[in-house]
Design an enzyme around this catalytic site. Sequence first.
Site, PDB file in Angstrom:
ATOM      1  N   GLU A 424       0.780  -1.245   0.000  1.00 57.28           N
ATOM      2  CA  GLU A 424       0.000   0.000   0.000  1.00 57.28           C
ATOM      3  C   GLU A 424       0.805   1.285   0.000  1.00 57.28           C
ATOM      4  OE1 GLU A 424      -3.034  -0.290   3.047  1.00 57.28           O
ATOM      5  OE2 GLU A 424      -4.109  -1.814   1.925  1.00 57.28           O
TER       6      GLU A 424
HETATM    7  C1  BMA Z   1      -4.794  -3.284   4.818  1.00 59.06           C
HETATM    8  C2  BMA Z   1      -3.535  -3.965   5.304  1.00 59.06           C
HETATM    9  C3  BMA Z   1      -3.178  -3.612   6.687  1.00 59.06           C
HETATM   10  C4  BMA Z   1      -4.358  -3.364   7.547  1.00 59.06           C
HETATM   11  C5  BMA Z   1      -5.632  -3.736   6.886  1.00 59.06           C
HETATM   12  C6  BMA Z   1      -6.854  -3.417   7.682  1.00 59.06           C
HETATM   13  O1  BMA Z   1      -4.579  -2.172   4.158  1.00 59.06           O
HETATM   14  O2  BMA Z   1      -2.523  -3.766   4.411  1.00 59.06           O
HETATM   15  O3  BMA Z   1      -2.342  -2.515   6.674  1.00 59.06           O
HETATM   16  O4  BMA Z   1      -4.205  -4.052   8.711  1.00 59.06           O
HETATM   17  O5  BMA Z   1      -5.720  -3.046   5.718  1.00 59.06           O
HETATM   18  O6  BMA Z   1      -6.995  -2.041   7.880  1.00 59.06           O
END
Ligand code: BMA
Length: 837
Positions: A424
Amino acid sequence: MGVTSTTRELSSGWTFKRTDEEDGDWKHVQRVPTVVHLDLMDNGLNSLMHSRPAVSQIHFSTATSWTSNVPNDASVYLIFEGLDTFASVRLNKTVILESENMFLSHRVNITRFLTRDAPNELVIDFDSALLRGRALEKEHSEHRFIAHNGESGRVAVRKAQYHWGWDWGPVLMTAGPWRPVRLQICSAHIEDVWIKYDVHQDLEKVTGTVHVHVQGECNRARLSIRLSSGQTVFSQTVDDLASQASFSIDFSLDHPELWYPAGYGQQALYSVTVEVLEGDTTLDDWTRKTGFRRNELVQKEDRHGVSFYFRINNIDVFCGGSCWIPSDNFIPRISPARYRQWLQLMVDGNQIMTRVWGGGIYEEDCFYDTCDELGILVWQDFMFACGSYPAWPALLESVAEEAKQAVHRLRHHPSVILYAGNNEDYQFQEGYNLDYDYSNKNPDSWLKGSFPARYIYEHLLPSIVSGESHGVPYWPGSPFSNGKHSADPKVGDIHQWDVWHGTQEHYQTFDRIGGRFNSEFGMEAFPAMSTIRDFVTNPSELASHSRTLDFHNKADGHARRIALYLADNFPAMTGLESHVYITQLLQSEAITFAYRGWRRQWGDGRRCGGALVWQLNDCWPGTSWAIVDNFLRKKPAFYTISRTMQPLAIGVQRDYSDVTVCHARPSQSSPYALWVTNSLMKDAYAKVELRFVSVATGQDIRAPVVKDGCVLVANGTTEILSGTIANTREEPCVLTARLLVNDKCISRDADWPQPLKYLSFAKRGVLIDASEPGRYKVTVERPTKRLMFDERDGVEPSDNCIDVVPGDPQTIEYKGLETDMRAGVPKYRYLGSDEHQ
Ligand code: BMA
């Protein structure tokens, strides 16, 4: 004369102390590898819930005469497989190593620092990573440090990022020798082996080269490749190696046994052994299991955009599975057996891929070994997550070394089929408007902009992956869309968080908002009641919104988000047990809509190449998106995924119309469709049944539709029936579908009027017949939603969390129930029920 290498793990005889302690005593360390929190707990000191270990310096020490019998012509090495994180290592008071990267292993030649007549003292000093991160942030003010989850200093430190706390895990800043420390005495040792190979297009031959790098003198080498049966299929000896540090041996195998993911063929593994010799004396040897497979990430323009799916041994594979986080805050206490239990769950649940997420660690060897054995495909992120990372020269060097080591360590694992640059981080570039011009292909210029980590993701890591590994594609980030917005549904992978986060869409729309590969999406659910009882020590805290329960959910705004989705979909329920059940039901419903719809799209020109739910596991007991809690207790979503991912799975769904009843007239009619997904390599033949069962009365409101002789296309989706439900004229009904092969039902699905909260679930007339040991037959008088038997440790139900309709009783078989049988029928619930005993 050469010396045969001997290696010993320095696991015992260690002590530790913290500089901030008043008494400053050296305390006993039970075992290395370890981290300080484990040692504190072993010494009866509960320092877990405050942060002192995070800001103190920790020293580990051991002293023995471990080198008294070293032959004169041998070298002695200390091998540190991993030091967490800012470590300075002293041997007999001389600093022999400084390390600032938890992901690195080190080999130090200590021959000249040893004393032979007195104990050798080894001390490792660990500095606070938390404080060092903060200091680095100040020192490098030329960079912008941005991070969500944890504080921003974390992006300066090469340490598992979840240690700073995440939205599913506590802040626990570990320190210590987290991977083994070994002592090796040898005159030559094998530094590295790379089995580089190609499986020919027709799958009839493997040709390859084994590259070996040796340190020290040897004059011969031997390569052998054996089948798991022990049969040697290739062996070759090379003489006259004198003074060569590197050599290569070519090999070829006719009609090889190939490695396939689970469900697509066998997981054939070969043992590859390299020995280096002097005359007939083996100086060192290296053995690993490996498997041979072809692997492609297929990205081709098509009518939906650009495809994104994997082709293994010429077979297109839909990758349904789940994302993996470290399954403990203290990695050294996860045993190989525990890893196996976690991964076995995936296979048992018809999952085929896991994504090792970038905020954790490059996993332990036993993780990848087990994936190889079980046939689980691994999507491996590099360890960067949810931030904008700085990139000063020393940090880049450290990252390069880390990436090389990771790739070298993983490259013999057939299960690893993709490397991705980060988790991300491109969303941070977009969200914070950091410099990014996709058409600018000059990496050095990227370092000068406000998104310097692009240099890591699009230059440094891909060159390491392509140069040092083979047959494993690289993808700059998860998600990434080749220059388009990272949420572009037409190209690359996406993280679909507009359910839960983002715009908080209805989960019933998951199928409409998917991308070419959905590498994250999810919904939170409480863990099992028994897990909650374990961490709630004060009975007055056993309430759904108590301080303790809230503390065990690290996601910002979690109470509101759960409340929102519950209020949209379910009748209000009170009491902790009901709340636990209803959140689990919420999760399983949401995940069903995602998996069912996206797997269907696989057959639509590979429109969706995979779905990886966020997340399989937990690092501590709490409420999160995990589908199995930290004590390995399954939540209902585990079963719903398992059903949608069966090799032959039926699906039925009416179009979801999300107009609310407050402002619009409900739609007059809803089109529905029924289809079957088939992951087998052959067409299948089956009978399909569709019924329309009144929710209120349990009667069929229309004559069932039965279609015999349906041809279910191989590795695809077959659309079988479609029609319309007249919402205003027909009573609310469940569409129930069954797939029968030779008159045996092998798959079921049910589609309910949405939202479920408008339905009345009174008087379901549920009957459980427990007359046969280990089997519970469930019969109902009216459609019953998600009947869930309590999960019990060590007992494996064949299914759980089922929808049952009149005229179609279902039997759940239990393995391991013998002792429990005496206890009678386990507790169960279904939507609208009070708990039943
Ligand atoms: C995503 C993951 C984590 C996070 C999850 C829930 O973006 O990459 O960073 O724990 O969302 O928010």
